[in-house]
Design an enzyme around this catalytic site. Structure first.
Site, PDB file in Angstrom:
ATOM      1  N   THR A  64      44.393  38.443  46.739  1.00 35.54           N
ATOM      2  CA  THR A  64      43.939  37.619  45.612  1.00 35.54           C
ATOM      3  C   THR A  64      42.421  37.489  45.576  1.00 35.54           C
ATOM      4  OG1 THR A  64      44.225  35.595  46.929  1.00 35.54           O
ATOM      5  CG2 THR A  64      46.088  36.296  45.550  1.00 35.54           C
ATOM      6  N   ASN A  97      36.015  39.919  32.968  1.00 36.85           N
ATOM      7  CA  ASN A  97      35.516  38.539  32.914  1.00 36.85           C
ATOM      8  C   ASN A  97      34.089  38.400  33.448  1.00 36.85           C
ATOM      9  OD1 ASN A  97      36.117  38.894  35.618  1.00 36.85           O
ATOM     10  ND2 ASN A  97      37.445  37.119  35.801  1.00 36.85           N
ATOM     11  N   GLU A 103      36.391  43.091  36.227  1.00 37.94           N
ATOM     12  CA  GLU A 103      37.007  41.863  36.716  1.00 37.94           C
ATOM     13  C   GLU A 103      36.416  41.575  38.094  1.00 37.94           C
ATOM     14  OE1 GLU A 103      39.336  39.487  39.203  1.00 37.94           O
ATOM     15  OE2 GLU A 103      39.339  41.676  39.429  1.00 37.94           O
ATOM     16  N   ASN A 105      37.218  40.383  41.159  1.00 39.55           N
ATOM     17  CA  ASN A 105      37.748  40.818  42.448  1.00 39.55           C
ATOM     18  C   ASN A 105      37.541  42.305  42.700  1.00 39.55           C
ATOM     19  OD1 ASN A 105      38.580  38.222  42.938  1.00 39.55           O
ATOM     20  ND2 ASN A 105      40.740  38.600  42.492  1.00 39.55           N
ATOM     21  N   HIS A 185      45.635  32.658  37.935  1.00 37.44           N
ATOM     22  CA  HIS A 185      45.416  34.026  38.395  1.00 37.44           C
ATOM     23  C   HIS A 185      46.235  34.348  39.648  1.00 37.44           C
ATOM     24  CE1 HIS A 185      42.228  34.652  35.537  1.00 37.44           C
ATOM     25  NE2 HIS A 185      41.477  33.692  36.048  1.00 37.44           N
ATOM     26  N   ASP A 186      45.907  33.699  40.746  1.00 38.27           N
ATOM     27  CA  ASP A 186      46.523  34.034  42.027  1.00 38.27           C
ATOM     28  C   ASP A 186      48.018  33.721  42.065  1.00 38.27           C
ATOM     29  OD1 ASP A 186      43.950  34.733  42.612  1.00 38.27           O
ATOM     30  OD2 ASP A 186      43.573  33.098  44.011  1.00 38.27           O
TER      31      ASP A 186
END
Length: 207
Positions: A64, A97, A103, A105, A185-186
């Site tokens: 995550t 984002n 994104e 991560n 999200h996670d």
């Protein structure tokens, strides 16, 4: 795989678990980190689980955040590939984002992401397009944390979740102008492992 970690305090706060009143929502833990390097601890834990409970199949590794440790695990212990399946919260099919198509991560360690995506390990990606449909809207928060009627108080766990989601919804609105509520999200990545029937999946090329 980079020398310096990139964090996101403008979204999650300086501690990563900040609340709406500033500062961390949890007290400093008295527990000490597990001894050893993360990649070694990961492998030992995965191998023990895989060998002791073979009837449960492969170990589900849920990522995550940045994929740094997952990539190192695959590089250092290549035999772990036969023991695991990976689910990640990260990536975007279209608009990102923290960049036009980025994104967070994935952006903070793209070299690690490349290693994981090209490893050959079964991989499920839960992108922004999915997590932005799972929203803790004001109406959802009201139902979850109602203190009316017979419910005049909520559990400590609910109180913690309320603080985290309230803070996250606020920063997401301030930074991204996203005012529909806090995206989960996670939890979506975890849910994809626990209850895969909740999701529709496809297998496009990672290129």
């Amino acid at each position: 795989m980079r020398e310096t970690a990139l964090l996101c305090p403008q979204i999650h706060g300086e501690t990563g678990l900040d609340g709406p009143h500033g500062g961390p929502v949890l007290p400093h833990s008295s527990r000490q980190p597990l001894p050893g390097k993360a990649v070694n601890v990961m492998f030992d834990t995965i191998q023990q689980q895989y060998q002791s409970l073979p009837e449960q199949g492969k170990v589900q590794l849920v990522c995550t955040g940045a994929l740094t440790n997952a990539a190192l695990l695959l590089l250092v212990y290549s035999d772990v590939k036969d023991m695991i399946e990976i689910t990640i919260m990260g990536g975007a099919i279209g608009v990102g984002n923290t960049g036009p198509v980025q994104e967070f991560n994935i952006q903070v360690d793209p070299e690690a992401a490349k290693i994981v995506f090209e490893s050959g390990v079964p991989l499920t990606m839960v992108p922004l397009e999915v997590t932005h449909t799972a929203l803790a809207t004001p109406a959802v928060l009201s139902r979850m944390f109602s203190r009316t009627g017979f419910t005049v108080s909520i559990s400590p766990l609910k109180a913690l979740v309320e603080l985290l989601l309230t803070f996250f919804a606020s920063t997401y609105k301030d930074v991204f102008k996203f005012d529909q509520g806090a995206p989960l999200h996670d939890p979506c990545a975890v849910a994809a492992v626990i209850a895969p029937d909740m999701f529709e999946t496809s297998r496009p090329s990672a290129q």
